[in-house]
Design a protein around this motif. Sequence first.
Motif, PDB file in Angstrom:
ATOM      1  N   THR A 142     -86.376 125.438 -44.407  1.00 56.00           N
ATOM      2  CA  THR A 142     -86.858 125.908 -45.705  1.00 56.00           C
ATOM      3  C   THR A 142     -87.010 124.701 -46.619  1.00 56.00           C
ATOM      4  O   THR A 142     -86.099 123.880 -46.725  1.00 56.00           O
ATOM      5  CB  THR A 142     -85.864 126.908 -46.330  1.00 56.00           C
ATOM      6  OG1 THR A 142     -85.717 128.034 -45.456  1.00 56.00           O
ATOM      7  CG2 THR A 142     -86.352 127.383 -47.689  1.00 56.00           C
ATOM      8  N   PHE A 143     -88.146 124.597 -47.262  1.00 58.97           N
ATOM      9  CA  PHE A 143     -88.430 123.505 -48.192  1.00 58.97           C
ATOM     10  C   PHE A 143     -87.470 123.554 -49.378  1.00 58.97           C
ATOM     11  O   PHE A 143     -87.247 124.609 -49.959  1.00 58.97           O
ATOM     12  CB  PHE A 143     -89.869 123.628 -48.678  1.00 58.97           C
ATOM     13  CG  PHE A 143     -90.312 122.577 -49.652  1.00 58.97           C
ATOM     14  CD1 PHE A 143     -91.034 121.480 -49.227  1.00 58.97           C
ATOM     15  CD2 PHE A 143     -90.031 122.704 -51.008  1.00 58.97           C
ATOM     16  CE1 PHE A 143     -91.465 120.523 -50.133  1.00 58.97           C
ATOM     17  CE2 PHE A 143     -90.448 121.751 -51.918  1.00 58.97           C
ATOM     18  CZ  PHE A 143     -91.158 120.657 -51.470  1.00 58.97           C
ATOM     19  N   SER A 144     -86.909 122.397 -49.713  1.00 56.29           N
ATOM     20  CA  SER A 144     -85.977 122.341 -50.838  1.00 56.29           C
ATOM     21  C   SER A 144     -86.411 121.374 -51.922  1.00 56.29           C
ATOM     22  O   SER A 144     -86.197 121.621 -53.104  1.00 56.29           O
ATOM     23  CB  SER A 144     -84.580 121.944 -50.340  1.00 56.29           C
ATOM     24  OG  SER A 144     -83.691 121.753 -51.417  1.00 56.29           O
ATOM     25  N   ARG A 145     -87.036 120.252 -51.534  1.00 58.80           N
ATOM     26  CA  ARG A 145     -87.311 119.195 -52.501  1.00 58.80           C
ATOM     27  C   ARG A 145     -88.536 118.385 -52.068  1.00 58.80           C
ATOM     28  O   ARG A 145     -88.688 118.060 -50.887  1.00 58.80           O
ATOM     29  CB  ARG A 145     -86.095 118.287 -52.601  1.00 58.80           C
ATOM     30  CG  ARG A 145     -86.148 117.193 -53.662  1.00 58.80           C
ATOM     31  CD  ARG A 145     -84.820 116.425 -53.680  1.00 58.80           C
ATOM     32  NE  ARG A 145     -83.699 117.294 -53.991  1.00 58.80           N
ATOM     33  CZ  ARG A 145     -83.241 117.514 -55.215  1.00 58.80           C
ATOM     34  NH1 ARG A 145     -83.796 116.919 -56.254  1.00 58.80           N
ATOM     35  NH2 ARG A 145     -82.212 118.321 -55.417  1.00 58.80           N
ATOM     36  N   PHE A 146     -89.384 118.044 -53.033  1.00 56.24           N
ATOM     37  CA  PHE A 146     -90.528 117.159 -52.816  1.00 56.24           C
ATOM     38  C   PHE A 146     -90.220 115.805 -53.437  1.00 56.24           C
ATOM     39  O   PHE A 146     -89.702 115.727 -54.550  1.00 56.24           O
ATOM     40  CB  PHE A 146     -91.784 117.751 -53.467  1.00 56.24           C
ATOM     41  CG  PHE A 146     -92.898 116.759 -53.657  1.00 56.24           C
ATOM     42  CD1 PHE A 146     -93.614 116.285 -52.567  1.00 56.24           C
ATOM     43  CD2 PHE A 146     -93.223 116.286 -54.921  1.00 56.24           C
ATOM     44  CE1 PHE A 146     -94.638 115.360 -52.736  1.00 56.24           C
ATOM     45  CE2 PHE A 146     -94.238 115.364 -55.099  1.00 56.24           C
ATOM     46  CZ  PHE A 146     -94.945 114.910 -54.003  1.00 56.24           C
ATOM     47  N   ILE A 147     -90.556 114.738 -52.706  1.00 55.44           N
ATOM     48  CA  ILE A 147     -90.284 113.387 -53.197  1.00 55.44           C
ATOM     49  C   ILE A 147     -91.511 112.513 -52.959  1.00 55.44           C
ATOM     50  O   ILE A 147     -92.076 112.507 -51.858  1.00 55.44           O
ATOM     51  CB  ILE A 147     -89.072 112.741 -52.469  1.00 55.44           C
ATOM     52  CG1 ILE A 147     -87.886 113.704 -52.437  1.00 55.44           C
ATOM     53  CG2 ILE A 147     -88.679 111.432 -53.144  1.00 55.44           C
ATOM     54  CD1 ILE A 147     -86.774 113.283 -51.494  1.00 55.44           C
ATOM     55  N   VAL A 148     -91.922 111.778 -53.985  1.00 53.03           N
ATOM     56  CA  VAL A 148     -92.959 110.759 -53.829  1.00 53.03           C
ATOM     57  C   VAL A 148     -92.319 109.420 -54.145  1.00 53.03           C
ATOM     58  O   VAL A 148     -91.666 109.242 -55.177  1.00 53.03           O
ATOM     59  CB  VAL A 148     -94.190 111.033 -54.733  1.00 53.03           C
ATOM     60  CG1 VAL A 148     -93.792 111.213 -56.188  1.00 53.03           C
ATOM     61  CG2 VAL A 148     -95.213 109.913 -54.597  1.00 53.03           C
ATOM     62  N   SER A 149     -92.464 108.471 -53.224  1.00 51.71           N
ATOM     63  CA  SER A 149     -91.829 107.159 -53.388  1.00 51.71           C
ATOM     64  C   SER A 149     -92.604 106.114 -52.603  1.00 51.71           C
ATOM     65  O   SER A 149     -92.891 106.302 -51.419  1.00 51.71           O
ATOM     66  CB  SER A 149     -90.382 107.207 -52.872  1.00 51.71           C
ATOM     67  OG  SER A 149     -89.762 105.944 -52.964  1.00 51.71           O
ATOM     68  N   GLY A 150     -92.948 105.033 -53.286  1.00 51.30           N
ATOM     69  CA  GLY A 150     -93.648 103.945 -52.602  1.00 51.30           C
ATOM     70  C   GLY A 150     -94.973 104.350 -52.008  1.00 51.30           C
ATOM     71  O   GLY A 150     -95.386 103.813 -50.981  1.00 51.30           O
ATOM     72  N   GLY A 151     -95.656 105.310 -52.639  1.00 47.60           N
ATOM     73  CA  GLY A 151     -96.953 105.743 -52.140  1.00 47.60           C
ATOM     74  C   GLY A 151     -96.877 106.720 -50.980  1.00 47.60           C
ATOM     75  O   GLY A 151     -97.908 107.080 -50.407  1.00 47.60           O
ATOM     76  N   LEU A 152     -95.665 107.155 -50.606  1.00 53.46           N
ATOM     77  CA  LEU A 152     -95.490 108.104 -49.513  1.00 53.46           C
ATOM     78  C   LEU A 152     -94.955 109.424 -50.047  1.00 53.46           C
ATOM     79  O   LEU A 152     -94.291 109.466 -51.084  1.00 53.46           O
ATOM     80  CB  LEU A 152     -94.525 107.534 -48.470  1.00 53.46           C
ATOM     81  CG  LEU A 152     -94.988 106.266 -47.748  1.00 53.46           C
ATOM     82  CD1 LEU A 152     -93.862 105.709 -46.881  1.00 53.46           C
ATOM     83  CD2 LEU A 152     -96.219 106.545 -46.897  1.00 53.46           C
ATOM     84  N   PHE A 153     -95.222 110.491 -49.307  1.00 53.68           N
ATOM     85  CA  PHE A 153     -94.861 111.837 -49.740  1.00 53.68           C
ATOM     86  C   PHE A 153     -93.921 112.454 -48.711  1.00 53.68           C
ATOM     87  O   PHE A 153     -94.217 112.487 -47.521  1.00 53.68           O
ATOM     88  CB  PHE A 153     -96.124 112.679 -49.922  1.00 53.68           C
ATOM     89  CG  PHE A 153     -97.098 112.059 -50.883  1.00 53.68           C
ATOM     90  CD1 PHE A 153     -96.974 112.266 -52.245  1.00 53.68           C
ATOM     91  CD2 PHE A 153     -98.111 111.220 -50.429  1.00 53.68           C
ATOM     92  CE1 PHE A 153     -97.853 111.673 -53.148  1.00 53.68           C
ATOM     93  CE2 PHE A 153     -98.988 110.620 -51.311  1.00 53.68           C
ATOM     94  CZ  PHE A 153     -98.858 110.845 -52.683  1.00 53.68           C
TER      95      PHE A 153
END
Length: 240
Positions: A142-153
């Motif tokens: 189950t999806f819990s958190r979205f993170i974008v960092s250093g141009g990556l998802f």
Amino acid sequence: MTYQARELNLTDPTNGYLHFVVYTEPRLSIASNSLNADVSIERQTPLAQEWLGRLVRCEPNALHCTLVEQQKIPTLFHPCVEEDKDSPSAVAGSGCVCRRTFYDPEFGLPVVGKHFKHRGEGGTDQWTYQTYAPLDLRPEDTFSRFIVSGGLFWARTEKGLLSILPQQNALGYNVGYSGGGPHALAAYLTQVAATNGENTAAGTPYEEAHPAILAWTQSSAADRGTNELTLHDLKTMQQA
């Protein structure tokens, strides 16, 4: 064939590559991915390090060959200069342009590490990793958190597993401007929020993007450093 969300279970690690769809044209010597988006990981961020830490080194196979240019396929089978100074990929005895092959045990997807090392001391010595994004999280995730960092998802599941954000080929994600990339990302995050983190299959149509989530993906704030949105944050945006 036409891919429909959850039509194929493409991320079952117990079956691995059996569920990876390959596009081929033998007459033209073409073999490539059909549905999964390509991902290149260059910057060694903490999230990238976490993902790299679980990879398992393995012998090259046909799926690894789809991640490199045709003329570079032989380098998949060459040892690193650190393992053999006489390797065909060695440069002047200490430099190197080899490749190493891995797989992600959580999703069964192939990974190729490209080495670039200057000869001598003090020069560049770096690895870049090429892989495919999954088309979905695992069936029990189950999806819990979205993170974008250093141009990556990235996505983190309710159980804490880190995954490259599911992404379909030709529907690339991006942030910080008005264009297709932010629209594709907003549409995907809208779907995740609307289904309480249950539907994590890639390929959501652009027009399904919620205006508030789209405004965030298009904003400069989304493109600044490391940003995280919880499932609760996404659901709150939809209610605004």
